[in-house]
Design a protein around this motif. Structure first.
Motif, PDB file in Angstrom:
ATOM      1  N   ALA A  71       0.832  -1.204   0.000  1.00  0.00           N
ATOM      2  CA  ALA A  71       0.000   0.000   0.000  1.00  0.00           C
ATOM      3  C   ALA A  71       0.867   1.255   0.000  1.00  0.00           C
ATOM      4  N   PRO A 105      -3.159  -1.744  -1.892  1.00  0.00           N
ATOM      5  CA  PRO A 105      -3.243  -2.432  -0.603  1.00  0.00           C
ATOM      6  C   PRO A 105      -3.117  -3.937  -0.755  1.00  0.00           C
ATOM      7  N   CYS A 142      -3.084   3.856   1.916  1.00  0.00           N
ATOM      8  CA  CYS A 142      -2.729   4.405   0.605  1.00  0.00           C
ATOM      9  C   CYS A 142      -2.788   5.930   0.600  1.00  0.00           C
TER      10      CYS A 142
END
Length: 498
Positions: free
Chosen positions: A77, A83, A92
């Motif tokens: 991520a 992710p 993120c």
């Protein structure tokens, strides 16, 4: 309590247990690191393997993979804005922003430290609260267990789906699936089509492998067919300079980490929730309490610390209702619950009396696995950044084969392979229409508990339903379940989603 915990550490510190911990922590971390391979999927595949080990060893490897996979998803991520697990999605926002600023090491280091803090806070609650809850739960009888089951089902139906209606439908489908087989009270066959093979019902593990593992294989295969270029990874090269966060970062984030750890532990202890929910709730609370909320999404280090501490806080919290009440906290502990049942162990208050060594060994293993996961995350960060994604056209057939072998190995039955394949197709189709697997799993797990305790309660009360409302504990849980459901209905009506 402390003497029992000491006994657990003495049982844990053997060469076999330590080796299993290290191996499966590394394996779980890699699973979390690779996008599309979730902790739930890894645990579902490992369940058949765990049956070849002792109950202590099997439970340890499942817990180790659970812990490390949730933490491993943070790396991809942060580095690639992809992710590794759903729980890492919130990372993120700020993690990838830090990477674009050349501070990937700072973000990864803070994620690992935050995850460890979340695990330790949840472990403390697990060790201290579980025996207390178990002692309290010894007072429960059929009405209380029915109310708790309804509470667990209402929570998962409300929280695990964007649509309340779809969540309820998915949960009810799980409950209906659990009714296949022999009537638990009268011993009459139901929905078996007069076939002997369905008399014992649908086995937990093949259904779970199908829903979470095989359906994931189908989804990834569909992604390859629709957009092969999306599987080509172009970001995240080079060496990470600094891994350990500075003291300034620690001071800046310590309150956020602790608050998020508590949030994750609490959310994990609610039946039917999960790390993805905890990570977003923790992120939202961190932003709400921040002095400069506008910095979130642009590379604020608290935007990394909060979701990771919350996500890993779920790991310990989810074991609390599973061990003490027999109600899984999330989809992963639902799978582990199924494994315990197949081992002949019934999670609940009696587990702490009849299998105290198993429970205390799990506590010790959870603690050590958390430390090993931290060391793996900090020590192998540079290695992970150099790993390109494994070609899924080679990986997916291997996973599918493991699913088939694992399903067959449980009872040496080819029928279980077809069960897994059926639920894999069903999970793939239902997910595309917005139906999630978690409500279905909880419905399937809690269905027998709801039915048996409902009917036993009515037998005790001579078919008087007021028995559920004249007992304080059952009334409390039913009230919370009804209020949770009602508030969800109201909120979705306001949003025009119903």
């Amino acid at each position: 309590m402390f003497s029992g915990l000491l006994e657990g550490f003495q049982s844990f510190f053997t060469f076999d247990m330590i080796l299993l911990t290290v191996v499966f922590v590394v394996g779980g971390y890699i699973v979390g690191f690779l996008p599309g391979l979730t902790a739930t999927m890894a645990v579902a595949i490992l369940v058949p393997l765990s049956f070849s080990l002792s109950a202590e060893q099997g439970l340890l490897i499942l817990a180790a993979v659970f812990i490390s996979a949730v933490q491993g998803g943070s790396v991809s991520a942060i580095l690639w804005n992809t992710p590794g697990t759903p729980a890492s999605a919130a990372l993120c926002f700020d993690g990838y922003s830090l990477t674009k600023k050349g501070m990937a090491g700072r973000a990864i280091g803070m994620a690992q430290i935050s995850a460890f803090c979340g695990l330790m806070v949840s472990w403390l609650f697990l060790v201290t609260l579980s025996p207390i809850i178990a002692k309290f739960a010894l007072k429960f009888s059929a009405p209380e267990y029915f109310a708790i089951s309804v509470f667990g089902l209402s929570v998962v139906a409300v929280l695990c789906s964007d649509s309340l209606l779809k969540g309820v439908i998915s949960a009810l489908l799980g409950v209906l699936t659990a009714t296949i087989g022999m009537d638990p009270i009268n011993g009459i066959s139901r929905y078996t089509g007069d076939t002997l093979i369905l008399m014992t019902g649908i086995s937990y593990v093949p259904a779970l492998i199908g829903l979470f593992a095989i359906s994931e294989v189908f989804r990834n295969a569909g992604a390859i067919i629709e957009n092969p270029a999306a599987l080509t990874h172009k970001d995240g090269g080079g060496k990470i300079s600094r891994i350990l966060p500075t003291m300034e970062d620690i001071k800046y984030s310590i309150v956020t980490i602790f608050r998020s750890s508590l949030i994750g532990t609490f959310i994990g202890s609610l039946p039917g929730t999960g790390a993805d929910i905890a990570s977003f709730v923790s992120y939202g609370e961190a932003k709400r309490w921040a002095k400069n909320p506008d910095e979130f999404g642009k590379g604020d280090i608290n935007g990394v610390a909060a979701p990771q501490a919350g996500a890993n806080g779920v790991c310990g919290g989810a074991f609390i209702p599973m061990l003490t009440l027999g109600i899984p906290g999330d989809a992963v502990t639902a799978i582990i619950l199924g494994a315990l049942i197949i081992w002949g162990l019934q999670p609940g208050p009696n587990l702490f009396v009849e299998s105290s060594r198993l429970v205390n060994t799990l506590f010790a293993g959870f603690f050590v696995a958390s430390i090993v996961t931290l060391l793996v995350g900090l020590g192998l960060a540079n290695l992970f950044v150099k790993i390109d994604r494994l070609p899924k056209k080679y990986l997916l057939p291997c996973i599918f084969l493991l699913c088939c072998v694992g399903s067959y190995a449980i009872q040496n039955s080819i029928f279980d392979v077809f069960v897994a394949f059926f639920f894999g197709i069903a999970g793939f189709i239902l997910t595309r229409y917005g139906y999630q697997g978690s409500p279905f799993v909880l419905g399937m797990i809690l269905g027998p508990m709801i039915e048996q305790n409902l009917r036993r309660s009515l037998i005790i009360s001579n078919n008087d339903p007021l028995i559920f409302f004249t007992r304080p504990i059952s009334l409390t849980f039913l009230f919370i379940a009804i209020m949770t459901f009602a508030l969800s209905v109201r909120n979705q009506l306001k949003k025009g989603q119903i």
